[in-house]
Design a protein around this motif. Structure first.
Motif, PDB file in Angstrom:
ATOM      1  N   GLU A 152      35.007  41.474  29.587  1.00 39.94           N
ATOM      2  CA  GLU A 152      36.160  40.639  29.199  1.00 39.94           C
ATOM      3  C   GLU A 152      37.448  41.445  29.296  1.00 39.94           C
ATOM      4  O   GLU A 152      38.480  40.934  29.737  1.00 39.94           O
ATOM      5  N   GLY A 156      40.638  40.627  31.707  1.00 41.40           N
ATOM      6  CA  GLY A 156      42.003  40.591  31.169  1.00 41.40           C
ATOM      7  C   GLY A 156      42.927  41.524  31.926  1.00 41.40           C
ATOM      8  O   GLY A 156      44.073  41.176  32.245  1.00 41.40           O
ATOM      9  N   TYR A 159      43.929  40.223  35.522  1.00 37.31           N
ATOM     10  CA  TYR A 159      44.874  39.100  35.576  1.00 37.31           C
ATOM     11  C   TYR A 159      46.153  39.336  34.777  1.00 37.31           C
ATOM     12  O   TYR A 159      47.168  38.705  35.058  1.00 37.31           O
ATOM     13  N   LYS A 160      46.097  40.193  33.775  1.00 39.06           N
ATOM     14  CA  LYS A 160      47.227  40.257  32.829  1.00 39.06           C
ATOM     15  C   LYS A 160      47.956  41.601  32.804  1.00 39.06           C
ATOM     16  O   LYS A 160      49.131  41.642  32.464  1.00 39.06           O
TER      17      LYS A 160
END
Lengths: 197, 169
Positions: A152, A156, A159-160
């Motif tokens: 996870e 994250g 993409y972030k």
């Protein structure tokens, strides 16, 4: 979001459910896939006009991702490719580090082999570490991922986090059923550009 | 106007905002103009074939780029030219030639002499510029072919325009 297992009996990440998880979190991201299994993995997660799938021109997926990220600075761009494809264009990591596109993530699926041509051993089966090469190229946010604990966080980051971001995921060897997306070049380009406009 | 200023003017009028390059001595003035411009981003590559991916990605996203290199770099692009070929996407190149008349470094000769047959084998239209005044018009023509018709096109600048590099031994 899928909650199925990402690991096989040996505790190794399985590429198909891993890529499905990554794609499920894409939001508005544009996706470029490297030739071979990464193209099939992303296609298996569902066709999308915002995908461009390579079927050849080995070594260019990351460079194409860079160009797309430069042309669309307000949109996240994710490159999904394999270890052999990334190695062939490994110098592009230095190019990307110098341009430093804040919207570019690169996921390298590292099965340590040339899966498309008969599972011959790849360079990363030896001492070669693509995440370390990315760091050496000047991409500070680069990491090698094994097992499912940090998936996870990996998603994250891809993409972030302010780009460029590189994640190299160690995956189990072996072939999944081929899922073949559109391979006609002009059709893919037209669909992609129409979806953007 | 120098030929570099002529090409730079075409970049401006045709909205070509990204220049990918592995540099060459003959490109110094042009690359300096690009570096100094707010409207042009210069992307230095580790090898010229990356330029094929970069130009393609720019096109996918709706932008325009060009690749500037010396003749030895053309050979690095051969399989990579599959990408603009199979997708019918613009591939605009400007090549400063080595390995022609008066070349002092014999290592430049094999690829210099191979540029046209290798490029033509991959479907690249080669437009020769044999005088400084030809370069701007040829580059504009190449721009039309690339962005108007999705062709792979290279302007080859004859070594007689650039001059030869001296090697003192």
């Amino acid at each position: 979001m899928s909650t199925g297992s990402l690991i096989d009996a040996g505790g190794r990440l399985m590429r198909r459910p891993l890529v499905a998880r990554v794609m499920a979190a894409r939001g508005g991201a544009l996706v470029v896939t490297g030739l071979g299994a990464p193209t099939y993995d992303v296609a298996a997660a569902g066709e999308d006009g915002r995908n461009f799938h390579f079927w050849g021109a080995m070594g260019l997926a990351a460079s194409a991702g860079l160009g797309l990220a430069m042309a669309r600075p307000g949109t996240r761009v994710l490159v999904v490719t394999g270890d052999g494809e990334m190695m062939m264009g490994v110098g592009s990591l230095a190019t990307i580090a110098n341009i430093a596109p804040s919207n570019l993530g690169i996921l390298v699926l590292d099965n340590q082999s040339f899966g498309e041509t008969g599972e011959q051993s790849g360079l990363t089966a030896g001492p070669t570490d693509i995440a370390a090469m990315a760091t050496g190229a000047g991409i500070a946010d680069a990491e090698y991922i094994e097992g499912e604990n940090r998936i996870e966080a990996m998603i994250g980051a891809l993409y972030k986090h302010p780009g460029p971001v590189v994640r190299v995921a160690r995956i189990a060897p072996g072939e999944d059923p081929k899922v073949l997306p559109e391979w006609d070049g002009p059709t893919q380009v037209r669909t992609f550009r129409q979806t953007l406009s | 106007m120098t030929w570099s200023q002529d090409v730079f003017t075409v970049l401006h009028t045709e909205a070509i905002g990204t220049i990918a390059t592995v540099p060459d001595g003959g490109l110094v003035e042009l690359l300096n103009l690009c570096e100094a411009s707010d409207e042009t981003t210069v992307v230095t590559l580790s090898t010229e074939e990356e330029g094929m991916g970069l130009l393609f990605g720019l096109h996918l996203g709706g932008s325009r780029g060009a690749l500037f290199m010396q003749s030895s770099g053309t050979g690095n692009c051969i399989n990579a030219l599959s990408l603009p070929a199979i997708t019918r996407t613009p591939c605009l190149m400007l090549v400063t030639m080595r390995g022609q008349q008066g070349e002092m470094n014999p290592w430049q000769v094999p690829m210099g002499q191979g540029v046209v047959p290798a490029f033509e084998a991959m479907g690249v239209t080669c437009l020769w510029a044999r005088a400084a005044d030809d370069i701007g018009p040829r580059f504009l023509q190449a721009t039309d072919l690339a962005f108007g018709r999705g062709e792979r096109v290279a302007v080859l600048i004859d070594q007689s325009v650039i001059g030869t590099k001296e090697f003192a031994k």
